[in-house]
Scaffold this motif. Sequence first.
Motif, PDB file in Angstrom:
ATOM      1  N   ALA A 161      23.685   2.633 -20.585  1.00  0.00           N
ATOM      2  CA  ALA A 161      25.625   2.516 -20.631  1.00  0.00           C
ATOM      3  C   ALA A 161      25.984   3.712 -19.172  1.00  0.00           C
ATOM      4  N   ALA A 162      25.405   5.065 -19.293  1.00  0.00           N
ATOM      5  CA  ALA A 162      24.960   6.306 -19.036  1.00  0.00           C
ATOM      6  C   ALA A 162      25.386   6.075 -17.689  1.00  0.00           C
ATOM      7  N   THR A 163      24.591   4.906 -17.004  1.00  0.00           N
ATOM      8  CA  THR A 163      23.776   4.421 -16.154  1.00  0.00           C
ATOM      9  C   THR A 163      24.875   3.426 -15.420  1.00  0.00           C
ATOM     10  N   PHE A 187      27.626  -6.791 -20.712  1.00  0.00           N
ATOM     11  CA  PHE A 187      27.310  -5.573 -19.703  1.00  0.00           C
ATOM     12  C   PHE A 187      27.026  -4.049 -20.462  1.00  0.00           C
ATOM     13  N   PRO A 188      26.905  -2.913 -20.257  1.00  0.00           N
ATOM     14  CA  PRO A 188      26.981  -1.965 -21.230  1.00  0.00           C
ATOM     15  C   PRO A 188      27.846  -1.521 -21.604  1.00  0.00           C
ATOM     16  N   PRO A 189      27.705  -1.449 -23.034  1.00  0.00           N
ATOM     17  CA  PRO A 189      26.222  -0.419 -23.533  1.00  0.00           C
ATOM     18  C   PRO A 189      25.526  -1.848 -24.636  1.00  0.00           C
ATOM     19  N   GLY A 220      24.834  -5.739 -34.066  1.00  0.00           N
ATOM     20  CA  GLY A 220      24.229  -4.364 -34.839  1.00  0.00           C
ATOM     21  C   GLY A 220      23.382  -3.736 -33.727  1.00  0.00           C
ATOM     22  N   SER A 221      23.730  -3.147 -32.348  1.00  0.00           N
ATOM     23  CA  SER A 221      22.686  -2.321 -31.966  1.00  0.00           C
ATOM     24  C   SER A 221      23.369  -2.646 -30.472  1.00  0.00           C
ATOM     25  N   VAL A 222      23.651  -1.257 -29.821  1.00  0.00           N
ATOM     26  CA  VAL A 222      23.512  -1.133 -28.285  1.00  0.00           C
ATOM     27  C   VAL A 222      23.213  -0.354 -27.422  1.00  0.00           C
ATOM     28  N   ARG A 231      20.586  -7.386 -15.155  1.00  0.00           N
ATOM     29  CA  ARG A 231      21.171  -8.362 -14.012  1.00  0.00           C
ATOM     30  C   ARG A 231      22.761  -7.529 -13.502  1.00  0.00           C
ATOM     31  N   ALA A 232      23.405  -8.013 -14.908  1.00  0.00           N
ATOM     32  CA  ALA A 232      25.067  -7.570 -14.739  1.00  0.00           C
ATOM     33  C   ALA A 232      24.457  -6.267 -14.534  1.00  0.00           C
ATOM     34  N   ARG A 233      24.833  -5.161 -14.771  1.00  0.00           N
ATOM     35  CA  ARG A 233      24.800  -3.406 -14.896  1.00  0.00           C
ATOM     36  C   ARG A 233      23.900  -3.527 -13.068  1.00  0.00           C
TER      37      ARG A 233
END
Length: 457
Positions: free
Chosen positions: A55-57, A8-10, A48-50, A18-20
């Motif tokens: 996440a802001a959406t 899930f974000p981020p 190692g990355s996001v 799809r989850a978001r």
Amino acid sequence: MLYLAFYFPPSRASGVYRARATANHFAGRGWDVTVCAAPLSFLHDVLGSVDTGLAATVDPRIRVERPALNQFVWEKDLRRYGRFRRNLPRTAQKLYHLGQRVGFPEHYASWGLAAVGRGLRLHRRRRFDAVLATGNPFASFAAAWLFGRLTGVPYVLDYRDSWTLDLFTNGPAFPQGHPAWRWERRVLQRSAGAVFVNEALREWHAGRYPGVADRMMVVPNGWDPDLTPAAEPSPTDRTRPLRFSYLGTVTRVQPIEELVAGFRLARAHGELADAQLRIHGHLGFFQSSPNDLLGRLGLAGADGSDGGVRYCGPVSKTEVAGVYEDSDVLVFLAGGSKYVTSGKIFEYMTTGRPIVSVHAPGIAAEEILADYPLWFKPRSLEPADVAQAMLLAAKAARGLDPGQRAAARRHADRYARDLVLAPLQERLRSLAGPRFAPHPADRGADPSGDPGREAAR
């Protein structure tokens, strides 16, 4: 609703969109949504990355919980080992694998158990009406099963990926007798429903678990209007070289060499002599992935470009519209077999641009693309066939007219995310009980032309 969605974000995993969208859709239809997701330390330190922009959406009404995960198998720093593992490393390893055999056979099992504990504490304060779990990882399915056993709350399983079917060989993902088979049967039998991203996957699972077939439905992936603005694409600039673009994560299972060989062969034709192939996105999912994938792209040089092929780096989901605006032809690069759809094609179709397929013939994505008027499919993955499809797509890009773009967009509009998710939301609302009336946005909806509703039937 308790939504068990590890990625899930981020997170930037392929299934996160799809989850978001699912969480946002339910929140927008009046649900109080709580998501149990991966701990941030796993996303930052292991993967190692996001994507902080993504996440802001997430709808601010959604509550996100992050249960703990035992990162034993991913921990490589000896200084962070506990005392027992430092002194008895082999014993610690044996005990860990014993837990995998007698418990749940997945490295994410500890997170699933922690999610149940977190869910029970929240349930005591305010009861959940339904549980939705998405996999992978499939510890989310086991967590939904255990939570259902303890509380009686109905749960639905969303197979955005397959568990026991290997999508790249069409064969079993585990040997006979592996505990994954037993666990899949267990969680499906007690579920209130199971959701699949295409009919081929639903059919395979219905054949293997016929007692649950009447509770299975198809909810395809779709595109997100808030992340992919439905702007009219500008005409191709005839004064500059054509730009072929791939946007997405590059993985080891994709036919990368065939793409590059086909493109370079296409450039031998005069009209594409100066064409560019731009690769936008991450190279693999782990920090160690890029070197191998750059080599397979033929981009060993430090500048990330060679012979018209250029690696342009990662792109936030919130910035993809600019990439599409700057592209003439989109390349649909996919691995897998007849069970693979990929969420990327839905977004591609919204652009009204020509799409060239570079994947094995017969994958499930072809069912979605079949009615897209600007789809160019090579007869095989042979470089000559790929090059021919690229030449035809280039010709279409140079001569696109507004009518063709409008027809392409009409096909894409059938897969707007809220449309395809509506049947799933209605299914869970019916499970929650008769006291929950349909949301005003769902009353009187016309199901015609809605692939999600058709699949649900």
